[in-house]
Design an enzyme around this catalytic site. Structure first.
Site, PDB file in Angstrom:
ATOM      1  N   LYS A  78       1.014  -1.211  -0.069  1.00 11.19           N
ATOM      2  CA  LYS A  78       0.021  -0.061  -0.405  1.00 11.19           C
ATOM      3  C   LYS A  78       1.095   1.023  -0.193  1.00 11.19           C
ATOM      4  O   LYS A  78       1.948   0.855   0.660  1.00 11.19           O
ATOM      5  CB  LYS A  78      -1.073  -0.124   1.338  1.00 11.19           C
ATOM      6  CG  LYS A  78      -1.768  -1.553   1.288  1.00 11.19           C
ATOM      7  CD  LYS A  78      -3.370  -0.806   0.513  1.00 11.19           C
ATOM      8  CE  LYS A  78      -4.120  -2.037   0.280  1.00 11.19           C
ATOM      9  NZ  LYS A  78      -4.805  -1.639   1.779  1.00 11.19           N
ATOM     10  N   LYS A 186      -5.998   7.708 -12.920  1.00 11.23           N
ATOM     11  CA  LYS A 186      -6.622   7.006 -12.038  1.00 11.23           C
ATOM     12  C   LYS A 186      -6.807   7.826 -11.048  1.00 11.23           C
ATOM     13  O   LYS A 186      -7.596   7.571 -10.099  1.00 11.23           O
ATOM     14  CB  LYS A 186      -5.618   5.436 -12.142  1.00 11.23           C
ATOM     15  CG  LYS A 186      -6.530   4.604 -11.726  1.00 11.23           C
ATOM     16  CD  LYS A 186      -5.483   3.264 -11.474  1.00 11.23           C
ATOM     17  CE  LYS A 186      -6.511   2.226 -10.749  1.00 11.23           C
ATOM     18  NZ  LYS A 186      -5.494   1.497 -10.147  1.00 11.23           N
ATOM     19  N   ASN A 254     -19.434  -2.162  -6.253  1.00  9.51           N
ATOM     20  CA  ASN A 254     -18.738  -2.304  -5.671  1.00  9.51           C
ATOM     21  C   ASN A 254     -18.238  -1.913  -4.491  1.00  9.51           C
ATOM     22  O   ASN A 254     -18.850  -0.612  -4.297  1.00  9.51           O
ATOM     23  CB  ASN A 254     -17.504  -2.270  -6.454  1.00  9.51           C
ATOM     24  CG  ASN A 254     -16.324  -2.832  -7.892  1.00  9.51           C
ATOM     25  OD1 ASN A 254     -18.205  -4.059  -8.062  1.00  9.51           O
ATOM     26  ND2 ASN A 254     -15.750  -2.805  -8.005  1.00  9.51           N
ATOM     27  N   SER A 256     -15.658   1.030  -2.690  1.00 12.18           N
ATOM     28  CA  SER A 256     -14.568   0.533  -3.267  1.00 12.18           C
ATOM     29  C   SER A 256     -13.045   0.606  -2.140  1.00 12.18           C
ATOM     30  O   SER A 256     -13.988   0.117  -0.506  1.00 12.18           O
ATOM     31  CB  SER A 256     -14.016   2.764  -3.193  1.00 12.18           C
ATOM     32  OG  SER A 256     -14.190   3.190  -1.671  1.00 12.18           O
TER      33      SER A 256
HETATM   34  P1  NAD Z   1      -2.563  -5.209   0.717  1.00 11.61           P
HETATM   35  O1  NAD Z   1      -3.097  -4.548   1.457  1.00 11.61           O
HETATM   36  O2  NAD Z   1      -3.440  -6.681   0.166  1.00 11.61           O
HETATM   37  O3  NAD Z   1      -1.585  -5.680  -0.016  1.00 11.61           O
HETATM   38  C1  NAD Z   1      -0.121  -5.223   0.358  1.00 11.61           C
HETATM   39  C2  NAD Z   1       0.566  -6.167   1.302  1.00 11.61           C
HETATM   40  O4  NAD Z   1       1.961  -5.465   1.032  1.00 11.61           O
HETATM   41  C3  NAD Z   1       0.282  -6.853   2.538  1.00 11.61           C
HETATM   42  O5  NAD Z   1       0.330  -8.153   2.433  1.00 11.61           O
HETATM   43  C4  NAD Z   1       1.373  -6.229   3.712  1.00 11.61           C
HETATM   44  O6  NAD Z   1       1.851  -7.561   4.474  1.00 11.61           O
HETATM   45  C5  NAD Z   1       2.770  -6.116   2.331  1.00 11.61           C
HETATM   46  N1  NAD Z   1       3.759  -5.090   2.896  1.00 11.61           N
HETATM   47  C6  NAD Z   1       3.394  -3.944   4.082  1.00 11.61           C
HETATM   48  N2  NAD Z   1       4.693  -3.871   3.935  1.00 11.61           N
HETATM   49  C7  NAD Z   1       5.721  -4.505   3.423  1.00 11.61           C
HETATM   50  C8  NAD Z   1       7.009  -3.969   3.859  1.00 11.61           C
HETATM   51  N3  NAD Z   1       7.725  -3.057   4.403  1.00 11.61           N
HETATM   52  N4  NAD Z   1       7.614  -5.292   3.045  1.00 11.61           N
HETATM   53  C9  NAD Z   1       6.946  -6.231   2.179  1.00 11.61           C
HETATM   54  N5  NAD Z   1       5.686  -6.248   2.186  1.00 11.61           N
HETATM   55  C10 NAD Z   1       5.206  -5.304   3.092  1.00 11.61           C
HETATM   56  O7  NAD Z   1      -2.935  -3.800  -1.078  1.00 11.61           O
HETATM   57  P2  NAD Z   1      -3.467  -4.778  -2.386  1.00 11.61           P
HETATM   58  O8  NAD Z   1      -4.857  -5.069  -2.922  1.00 11.61           O
HETATM   59  O9  NAD Z   1      -2.238  -5.478  -2.866  1.00 11.61           O
HETATM   60  O10 NAD Z   1      -2.680  -3.300  -3.487  1.00 11.61           O
HETATM   61  C11 NAD Z   1      -1.194  -2.944  -3.464  1.00 11.61           C
HETATM   62  C12 NAD Z   1      -1.069  -1.606  -4.563  1.00 11.61           C
HETATM   63  O11 NAD Z   1      -1.703  -1.820  -5.190  1.00 11.61           O
HETATM   64  C13 NAD Z   1      -1.996  -0.581  -3.602  1.00 11.61           C
HETATM   65  O12 NAD Z   1      -1.609   0.696  -3.698  1.00 11.61           O
HETATM   66  C14 NAD Z   1      -3.425  -0.254  -4.372  1.00 11.61           C
HETATM   67  O13 NAD Z   1      -4.188   0.806  -4.417  1.00 11.61           O
HETATM   68  C15 NAD Z   1      -3.625  -0.835  -5.604  1.00 11.61           C
HETATM   69  N6  NAD Z   1      -4.081  -1.587  -6.120  1.00 11.61           N
HETATM   70  C16 NAD Z   1      -4.535  -1.943  -5.514  1.00 11.61           C
HETATM   71  C17 NAD Z   1      -6.075  -3.217  -6.629  1.00 11.61           C
HETATM   72  C18 NAD Z   1      -6.662  -4.206  -6.018  1.00 11.61           C
HETATM   73  O14 NAD Z   1      -7.678  -4.717  -6.845  1.00 11.61           O
HETATM   74  N7  NAD Z   1      -6.227  -5.178  -4.799  1.00 11.61           N
HETATM   75  C19 NAD Z   1      -6.637  -2.930  -7.535  1.00 11.61           C
HETATM   76  C20 NAD Z   1      -4.820  -1.830  -8.480  1.00 11.61           C
HETATM   77  C21 NAD Z   1      -4.001  -0.462  -7.646  1.00 11.61           C
END
Ligand code: NAD
Length: 309
Positions: A78, A186, A254, A256
């Protein structure tokens, strides 16, 4: 075969890791021990878009130092953890290692660049969707596109080789030489939807149909477009207001990501979404009062919220 490390193996990091493992040696890196253990013991389980379960035998690590040097580091934490994740990945960095971010929010690429240098950073957006289901398991929620490009000077040969990698992985890549424009676009969509749904506790579809929420969305979008313009990204304000409402309508059912974060009492990405427009707007002396108010409310909710029931 190229080596890729994905820092942040949550919903998206795991999905991209699974797809990329068809064509590269992938290491998943995450700070969550239970998740790492499960992947190493049972494989990464992905509830595929067609409803079937696929298992990917990937190597997962808590400590990036165990992976050696890689060709590509993909940062998928994140946005509030970008800096820490990038610093932790320095041991993976060789002479030619590139970094890619497809995270939401503004400022991630610049934060990575401040640590590893601009000429190693690729950035962009993804319209794929994924959901974290539990340790070792994610859902491939929606297929989409990956748009990316260089933040600094990166040769065409390197860019095309990353594109080919993403193509073979089925991640539908397209290259742009102005990736920050895509990120801004975006961002503006997220600005006009995410915090409103999180505060009002509604599905995306309520924004275009409710006159008050719609007006609020239009105000946030207008401010963001003015800040973008001052930074050299000229979006037509009226068109962007329409685009945001259309996206909210199309994704009407959805929740968000920010609403999900608030409901699960997790930290949100507000600082890199509306918050980033507020800090940039203030520096540029552009009014950003709507975004500031909404950012403060989300931060209040993050800190525990109200106590009257
Ligand atoms: P998520 O919370 O599922 O995954 C984040 C992961 O990062 C977690 O598993 C956490 O343990 C890990 N983490 C945190 N700090 C860390 C560190 N210092 N080192 C290693 N790992 C660490 O989040 P996500 O939904 O996968 O989203 C990730 C990014 O992608 C965000 O910016 C989100 O806005 C973007 N995004 C998500 C989606 C979606 O559908 N989920 C779609 C498009 C964009």
């Amino acid at each position: 075969m190229k080596k890729i490390a994905i820092i942040g193996a949550g919903a998206m990091g795991s999905l991209y890791g699974a797809c990329l493992s068809k064509t590269a040696e992938v290491y998943l890196i995450d700070i969550w021990e239970e998740h790492i253990k499960k992947i190493n013991e049972e494989g990464l389980k992905v509830e595929w878009i067609d409803g079937t379960e696929r298992v990917f035998k990937l190597k997962a690590f808590k400590d990036p130092k165990k992976c050696g040097k890689v060709d590509l580091v993909v940062i998928f934490v994140k946005s509030y953890a970008t800096e820490e994740a990038t610093k932790s990945s320095l041991s993976l960095t060789g002479e030619e290692t590139l970094f890619l971010t497809l995270q939401n929010g503004l400022g991630n690429a610049e934060r990575i660049a401040s640590i590893v240098g601009k000429d190693r950073v690729l950035c962009g957006t993804t319209t794929f969707g994924a959901t974290f289901l539990g340790p070792g398991k994610v859902r491939f929620a929606g297929s989409g596109e990956t748009t990316f490009g260089p933040l600094g000077n990166i040769g065409d040969k390197e860019l095309l080789s990353i594109k080919e990698l993403l193509e073979k992985a089925g991640l539908n890549p397209s290259l742009t030489h102005d990736p920050l424009k895509n990120i801004w676009r975006k961002l503006i969509i997220n600005i006009g939807i995410n915090p409103i749904t999180a505060i009002a506790r509604v599905l995306n579809g309520r924004i275009p149909t409710d006159p008050n929420l719609r007006q609020l969305s239009e105000l946030l979008v207008e401010e963001a477009c003015l800040v973008a313009k001052a930074e050299g990204y000229n979006f037509d304000i009226e068109e962007m207001k329409r685009v945001v409402l259309e996206v909210a309508e199309k994704t009407g059912r959805n929740r968000s990501s920010m609403l999900q974060d608030v409901l699960n009492r997790r930290k949100t990405e507000i600082d890199s979404i509306n918050g980033e427009v507020v800090s940039r707007g203030k520096k540029l002396k552009i009014p950003v009062g709507g975004n500031e108010a909404i950012t403060l409310l989300i931060k209040f909710i993050e800190s525990g919220g109200g106590d009257i029931t």
